[in-house]
Design an enzyme around this catalytic site. Structure first.
Site, PDB file in Angstrom:
ATOM      1  N   GLY A  53       0.571  -1.261   0.156  1.00 26.74           N
ATOM      2  CA  GLY A  53       0.099  -0.285   0.055  1.00 26.74           C
ATOM      3  C   GLY A  53       1.117   1.072   0.091  1.00 26.74           C
ATOM      4  O   GLY A  53       0.643   2.339   0.077  1.00 26.74           O
ATOM      5  N   ASP A  91      -8.888  -9.644  -9.159  1.00 23.61           N
ATOM      6  CA  ASP A  91      -7.726 -10.242  -9.841  1.00 23.61           C
ATOM      7  C   ASP A  91      -8.622  -8.823 -10.837  1.00 23.61           C
ATOM      8  O   ASP A  91      -9.063  -8.821 -11.499  1.00 23.61           O
ATOM      9  CB  ASP A  91      -8.594 -11.239 -10.343  1.00 23.61           C
ATOM     10  CG  ASP A  91      -7.698 -12.065 -11.319  1.00 23.61           C
ATOM     11  OD1 ASP A  91      -6.303 -11.152 -12.011  1.00 23.61           O
ATOM     12  OD2 ASP A  91      -7.527 -13.686 -11.302  1.00 23.61           O
ATOM     13  N   ASP A 116       2.459  -1.666  -9.617  1.00 27.03           N
ATOM     14  CA  ASP A 116       3.901  -1.514  -9.353  1.00 27.03           C
ATOM     15  C   ASP A 116       4.668  -2.802  -8.907  1.00 27.03           C
ATOM     16  O   ASP A 116       5.154  -3.614  -7.880  1.00 27.03           O
ATOM     17  CB  ASP A 116       4.274  -0.907  -7.710  1.00 27.03           C
ATOM     18  CG  ASP A 116       5.836  -0.927  -7.490  1.00 27.03           C
ATOM     19  OD1 ASP A 116       6.867  -1.119  -7.451  1.00 27.03           O
ATOM     20  OD2 ASP A 116       6.724  -0.515  -6.686  1.00 27.03           O
ATOM     21  N   LYS A 156       5.342  -1.049 -13.216  1.00 25.56           N
ATOM     22  CA  LYS A 156       7.148  -1.827 -13.624  1.00 25.56           C
ATOM     23  C   LYS A 156       7.847  -2.963 -14.623  1.00 25.56           C
ATOM     24  O   LYS A 156       6.834  -3.829 -14.894  1.00 25.56           O
ATOM     25  CB  LYS A 156       7.263  -2.548 -11.549  1.00 25.56           C
ATOM     26  CG  LYS A 156       8.353  -2.857 -12.172  1.00 25.56           C
ATOM     27  CD  LYS A 156       8.659  -3.639 -10.934  1.00 25.56           C
ATOM     28  CE  LYS A 156       8.401  -2.913  -9.103  1.00 25.56           C
ATOM     29  NZ  LYS A 156       8.587  -3.473  -7.804  1.00 25.56           N
TER      30      LYS A 156
END
EC number: 2.1.1.205
Length: 324
Positions: A53, A91, A116, A156
Site C-alpha cells: 500500500g 483479480d 508496481d 514496473k
C-alpha cells in the site's frame, strides 16, 4: 545480524519507516512525479497490485488530499485499510474488477493508473522477465477499460532483452512512452518504469478482458493494428542527483548528533506466506538440512531406507545391467 543492519544497507527502507510509508517503493513514485508531474490535474487514480500500500499512500496524499480526489487500490492479497483509499480485493484479469473500479468512480474513467506489481522472482532471469511482461500486459489490459482518453499509465518493467516488444505494444495505445529509473531504484536491479502518457487507442479498438492481451494471439491483438514503425523510447533517470544512493551503505549517525533509534515497519504484512515457517523456526521445529559431514553411522541407520531394489526391477535384469 541485528535489526538495524537493513537500516544501514538500505537508506530508503529506513527513510520509509521514519516518514510513515509502508514500503520504500513510495519514493519511486514520488521521484517519478518530480520528473513527469503525474498527479497534475488527476482526480481519479487506480493502484493495481497495490499491497502493501505504499503507492496507495502516495496517491491518497497527492490525489485524495485534494478533497474531490478518489483513489482505488486493487490487489489479490488483503491489505490493511488506508484513509481515503477504496480497496478492492480482486483479480486484475477479471472484467468484474474493472466494472467495480468504474462503479466506485460513479461511471467516470480514471485519470491515472499505476502498477508496481511484480511476480515472486525465481532467479531464472528469462522466466522472471517473461512473467513481469505478462503482468504488465494484464495491467495494461484492465487500464484500457478504466482509463480516460489522454490519461496516464505507469507500470514496473524488467529491462530484459525483449523489452522492446513491450515498448512497441505500449506505444500502440499511448502517444508518449518513456522508460524511467528513479534514484531510489537500485542500480544493480533491471527494474525500471514505463511512463505512458496520452492514452489514445487505435480507432475501432474495443477493450475485451475475455480475450486478454497476454493470451499470445498477437496476430489479432497487435499485428493488425496500425502504429509507428520505428520509435526510440527515451531512458530518463528520475530524482535529484543529490538524493541518497540506493546501493550505498550509510551510517546510522544522524545529522545534528542525535542518537539513532530503531523504527519498526509502519505496517507489518497481513498473514504473510512465510508466517508459519517463522513460527516453526522460533519453536525449534523447522526441519534442517543434514549435511554429509554431520552424519554419523548411527544417524544414517535411523534414516528412512529406500525400497528394496528387487521390488522395482524385473528379476530377469542382471546386476551388471543396473546403472545407478
Amino acid at each position: 545480524m541485528g535489526r538495524t543492519s537493513k537500516d544501514k544497507r538500505d537508506v530508503y527502507y529506513r527513510l520509509a519507516k521514519e516518514n510513515g510509508w509502508r514500503a520504500r517503493s513510495a519514493f519511486k513514485l514520488l521521484q517519478l512525479d518530480e520528473e513527469f508531474q503525474l498527479f497534475k490535474g488527476v482526480k481519479r487514480a487506480v493502484d493495481l497490485c497495490a499491497a502493501p500500500g505504499s503507492w496507495s499512500q502516495v496517491l491518497s496524499q497527492k490525489v485524495g488530499g485534494q478533497g474531490s480526489g478518489q483513489v482505488v487500490a486493487v490487489d489479490l492479497q488483503a491489505m490493511a485499510p488506508l484513509p481515503g483509499v477504496i480497496q478492492i480485493q480482486g483479480d486484475i484479469t477479471q472484467l468484474s474488477t474493472a466494472k467495480e473500479i468504474i462503479q466506485h468512480f460513479e461511471g467516470c474513467p480514471a485519470d491515472l493508473v499505476v502498477c508496481d506489481g511484480a511476480p515472486d522472482v525465481t532467479g531464472l532471469h528469462d522466466v522472471d522477465e517473461y512473467m513481469q511482461a505478462q503482468l504488465l500486459l494484464a495491467a495494461l489490459n484492465i487500464a484500457t477499460h478504466v482509463l480516460k482518453l489522454g490519461g496516464c499509465f505507469v507500470a514496473k518493467i524488467f529491462r530484459g532483452r525483449d523489452v522492446t516488444l513491450l515498448y512497441s505494444q505500449l506505444r500502440i495505445f499511448f502517444s508518449s512512452v518513456l522508460c524511467a529509473k528513479p534514484k531510489s531504484s537500485r542500480n544493480s536491479s533491471i527494474e525500471a518504469f514505463a511512463v505512458c502518457q496520452g492514452y489514445d487507442p487505435p480507432e475501432g479498438f474495443i477493450p475485451d478482458l475475455t480475450r486478454p492481451l497476454l493470451n499470445h494471439s498477437y496476430d489479432t491483438d497487435f499485428n493488425q493494428l496500425d502504429g509507428p514503425t520505428r520509435v526510440i523510447v527515451p531512458f530518463v533517470a528520475c530524482g535529484d542527483l543529490s538524493a541518497y544512493d540506493s546501493d550505498r551503505t550509510y551510517s546510522l549517525d544522524l545529522d545534528g548528533g542525535s542518537e539513532y533509534k530503531y523504527t519498526p515497519p509502519t505496517q507489518p504484512p497481513i498473514a504473510p506466506p512465510y508466517q508459519e515457517a517463522c513460527r516453526l523456526k522460533k519453536n525449534g521445529q523447522l526441519a534442517k538440512e543434514l549435511l554429509p559431514q554431520e552424519c554419523s553411522i548411527n544417524s544414517v541407520d535411523k534414516l528412512p531406507q529406500p525400497l528394496a531394489i528387487h521390488t522395482l526391477l524385473d528379476p530377469k535384469v542382471e546386476d551388471n545391467e543396473i546403472h545407478c
